[in-house]
Design a protein around this motif. Sequence first.
Motif, mmCIF file in Angstrom:
data_model
loop_
_atom_site.group_PDB
_atom_site.id
_atom_site.type_symbol
_atom_site.label_atom_id
_atom_site.label_comp_id
_atom_site.label_asym_id
_atom_site.label_seq_id
_atom_site.Cartn_x
_atom_site.Cartn_y
_atom_site.Cartn_z
ATOM 1 N N ALA A 49 41.118 56.653 11.163
ATOM 2 C CA ALA A 49 42.377 56.361 11.197
ATOM 3 C C ALA A 49 43.120 56.832 12.695
ATOM 4 C CB ALA A 49 42.999 56.734 10.198
ATOM 5 N N ASP A 59 43.790 52.969 6.475
ATOM 6 C CA ASP A 59 42.722 54.082 6.532
ATOM 7 C C ASP A 59 43.071 55.350 6.237
ATOM 8 O OD1 ASP A 59 40.150 52.643 6.664
ATOM 9 O OD2 ASP A 59 40.151 52.969 8.829
ATOM 10 N N LYS A 60 44.448 55.679 6.848
ATOM 11 C CA LYS A 60 45.042 56.975 6.748
ATOM 12 C C LYS A 60 45.355 57.209 4.948
ATOM 13 C CE LYS A 60 48.575 59.823 8.287
ATOM 14 N NZ LYS A 60 49.653 59.879 7.254
ATOM 15 N N ALA A 112 44.957 51.420 10.993
ATOM 16 C CA ALA A 112 44.864 53.023 10.921
ATOM 17 C C ALA A 112 45.648 53.453 9.627
ATOM 18 C CB ALA A 112 45.698 53.288 12.363
#
Length: 593
Positions: free
Chosen positions: A314, A291-292, A288
């Motif tokens: 995310a 991805d963020k 996460a």
Amino acid sequence: MANNHYKAFISYNHADVRWAQWIHRALERYRVPARLVAQHRLAGNRLHPVFRDRDELSSSSSLSAAIQAALQASENLIVVCSPAAAGSRWVNEEIKVFQALGRGERIFCLIVDGDAGACFPPALADDEPLGADVRSQADGRTGAKLKIISGLLGIPFGELKDREHRRRARFFAVATAASIALAGVMTALAISAVLAGREAERNRALATRSLADAEAVASFLSTMLTDIDPEAIGKTIVDDLRAQGGGVGVPSGVNGTNTATLVLDRHLLEKASKEVQTQFSGQPAINARLDKSIGASYQAIGLYGKAIERTRHAVELYQMAFGPTDERTLLARNQLAEAYFYDGQLDEAAAGYVAVLDTGRAALGRSSEPALSAMNGLGMVFVDMDRAAEARKLLEEAATLVDEALGPEHPHTLDVKNNLGWTLYVLKDFAAAELVLTENLAVQRRVNGPQSKQTLSALNNLALAYTATGRLREAEAAHREEWSIGRRVLGDDHPEVLISMLNLGRVLLAAGKRDDAEKLLADALVKARTSLPPVHPLLASISTTVGEIALAKGRRDEARALFLQTRHIYEQMFEPGHRRLKHIDELLAQSRP
């Protein structure tokens, strides 16, 4: 009804109503950047009103008088193209009526479905109107929207797209693609090492520490990638091509910014995204966070569709790892709402911010970071939705809360107050806008220093407020300071610096300081000729303004030469009969011996 009462008429089959609604909202809510308004001498910064017939046409044999009147009163025609539209009698009739008005060159196509041969109504068979394709494998929604807007405004698409890219990455440090790629590899290796240690030790304390270490590394990656400037990288690419070619000019159609964005997407972010999903599929917290970071990087370079995709993933992973009310989950949801905002999906952005605001206040408190960030973002969405009065109320509350929670000198506080100042300017409450922006600028100077790049946005907004109230002396001072900072941060010949010089020159002209304006703009023209491509709208704008000064001083030959240079540029940018060509022809007529 007065001629050209509408900026555009949207023609569509009601099977495509959602796309007609989307482009209608996108156009009426779009705010043209202030610098483009000044640079291209646009009449205003909004594209409204736009006409869209909301009712099915009757079974009569001809278009209604209301529809024909609306077509007569529209500057442009936007045709939502699809197989349904291609088979629609009424869409075809609307096109024919508009063509009969002599405005065939002002027809723009928004392709939403079907192959090229199956989506255009018969009336367009012999024409080649500008086509913008909303589908992801073509222009995408953001690209299609900007293509339509560029046509309506008469601004080259590349320039408008570059400007959109720079909204979130305008004044950051120059970084090369190679160094960023190396940073990405090193970060991946560092995180892998941390997680390997985590698995080997099987110790809760070490695992917690490893997660914190990975978070720190991911934060570093996020900061570095969102600080990249595609324009700066693009300039490096073009300059290097010129050097390798032994001084041979690069074709005017080459856009280094677009090339840099493509390289960053395909050779760094896309590969990083795939690698993250493979290596960390069983570790949602790390997945996460990365991805963020990748989503924020896509947003920084203007690829909002991909930013939404990665940030949405995310959010899902954060909810899985920490729950829906965790601060990390809510901050990721704020980032997703911001990506929707920059992609022009204002309803989705508003809904996202409202959800975070409600959840954040209930779970974490009114002054929690997610709640305050959501208030700030929602305020700016409201401004673009023509709900500025609501934005003002929200941002005034946010300004009080963020001041109390973080202090008057915190970056978040300064950002909220700058947005409040802009909102007050939009509401034409210039006195209140000036008060907020002046105070905010004073704090910016105290915190970041008198020559900090962080003051540029505040200076620009304040200068606009001064100009709107006729306070040209203060506007001049603000523009001069902005110019000075821009030169130090970006360099003397950076396009943003040249735009500052042009805007300052126009303020000087309005104040009657013609000699000062001429000296400044002559210098800007020399720099523009050496640093910009030979066909560039900014070069044309500076050349025209210098020519107008020469004409006003009776130097007709000099003015005419400058106007001819501008016309040569416009001939390669616009179709015959375009309003910019008409304007320059009027100036050429005035400069005849």
